[in-house]
Write a protein that holds these residues in place. Sequence first.
Motif, mmCIF file in Angstrom:
data_model
loop_
_atom_site.group_PDB
_atom_site.id
_atom_site.type_symbol
_atom_site.label_atom_id
_atom_site.label_comp_id
_atom_site.label_asym_id
_atom_site.label_seq_id
_atom_site.Cartn_x
_atom_site.Cartn_y
_atom_site.Cartn_z
ATOM 1 N N ASP A 245 0.836 -1.204 0.000
ATOM 2 C CA ASP A 245 0.000 0.000 0.000
ATOM 3 C C ASP A 245 0.870 1.252 0.000
ATOM 4 N N LEU A 246 1.733 1.376 1.013
ATOM 5 C CA LEU A 246 2.658 2.508 1.073
ATOM 6 C C LEU A 246 3.809 2.159 1.999
ATOM 7 N N SER A 247 4.866 2.976 1.939
ATOM 8 C CA SER A 247 6.044 2.785 2.781
ATOM 9 C C SER A 247 6.429 4.108 3.432
ATOM 10 N N GLU A 248 6.876 4.029 4.670
ATOM 11 C CA GLU A 248 7.422 5.189 5.382
ATOM 12 C C GLU A 248 8.909 4.943 5.586
ATOM 13 N N ARG A 249 9.742 5.756 4.958
ATOM 14 C CA ARG A 249 11.192 5.602 5.104
ATOM 15 C C ARG A 249 11.704 6.672 6.056
ATOM 16 N N LEU A 250 12.258 6.225 7.179
ATOM 17 C CA LEU A 250 12.704 7.136 8.233
ATOM 18 C C LEU A 250 14.221 7.175 8.354
ATOM 19 N N GLY A 251 14.925 6.715 7.340
ATOM 20 C CA GLY A 251 16.383 6.682 7.392
ATOM 21 C C GLY A 251 16.859 5.268 7.602
ATOM 22 N N ALA B 240 11.343 -2.750 8.596
ATOM 23 C CA ALA B 240 12.571 -3.156 7.910
ATOM 24 C C ALA B 240 13.689 -2.187 8.245
ATOM 25 N N HIS B 241 14.878 -2.721 8.422
ATOM 26 C CA HIS B 241 16.026 -1.882 8.761
ATOM 27 C C HIS B 241 16.881 -1.644 7.517
ATOM 28 N N ASP B 242 16.256 -1.042 6.529
ATOM 29 C CA ASP B 242 16.974 -0.661 5.323
ATOM 30 C C ASP B 242 16.201 0.480 4.676
#
Length: 351
Positions: A293-299, A318-320
């Motif tokens: 659906d969607l992704s939140e990338r926080l670093g 996920a840690h990437d």
Amino acid sequence: MSGLQLTDVIKRYGQTQVIHGVDLTIEDGEFCVFVGPSGCGKSTLLRMVAGLEETTEGTIEIGARDVTRADPAERGVAMVFQTYALYPHMTVEQNMGFGLKMNGHPANEIKEKVSEASRILKLDDYLARKPVALSGGQRQRVAIGRAIVRGPEVFLFDEPLSNLDAELRVEMRVEIARLHNEIGATMIYVTHDQVEAMTLADKIVVLRAGYIEQVGAPLHLYNDPDNKFVAGFIGSPAMNFFDGVNTGGTVTVPALGGATMRAPASLTADGPVTVGVRPNKVALSDGGTHTVDLSERLGGISYHYVNAPDGSRIVVEAHDQHAPAPGSKTGISFDVEDAYFFDAKTEQRLR
């Protein structure tokens, strides 16, 4: 300093009961956090300890003294509210010492106690300022200093950081933790923010609708929740929950691609069961029928929100920095040993 004992504490407003037979022990020097959703009774329970709300039934003891019917001033507690409630015409020093002055303490004693509180809270450079010249975090430190100078047996905090912005909340959270380590006082802290609860508490009390759901150390509640409510409330993002079916000791979960796992020993009857998996225990895999659906990338960390064919929502930590395209297909993998099981009706943990 002193500990606290609540025995079968009940609160009613007319015919409406909002606190239901609470039994709780808080040890001397312990940092205890009441946590739960809005309306669960955490602030009411705190105000009962403070004497700002009358206790309908049961007993409240502070340091082995029964204070159930005692006036707030006689309980040996100091409360820090959500609002700073500082006198705008007084300096920081005057605000912190005002309560002692009103109680007739000598000027040299007031100065000494204010000076010590100022040192602890790093307010020495602001003693001559008035509240209007302070930031939100500084004002909250002054409010905490006003409580410290009283030398209470128990400190009570009622959502003290909710008026601060995100950066100041983190800063003040660290300050409060450092304060507890330095003075070693018994502290009770109310919040709806489970991150604050996890990072500050020695002991967490999870409340729902006036009942205690579970009491324990932060990681104990995270790793070993007693029911679905605690499992979903403690941990960010919240635990994923799926409908499963037990057939002859094997649980099948349609939302996880028909994954199967051995039923816990306490689950003996065939039928529906709820399966929980924490987001950090789930991973994306190649292929599959789930839709991103969607992704939140926080670093350094990412959260992927995935829809299962049956409509269930799955959160994957996920840690990437890789993020699959929205609308793309993916598989879901996890270790069945990381699954939690809950009764579909009672929501109690099945072990």
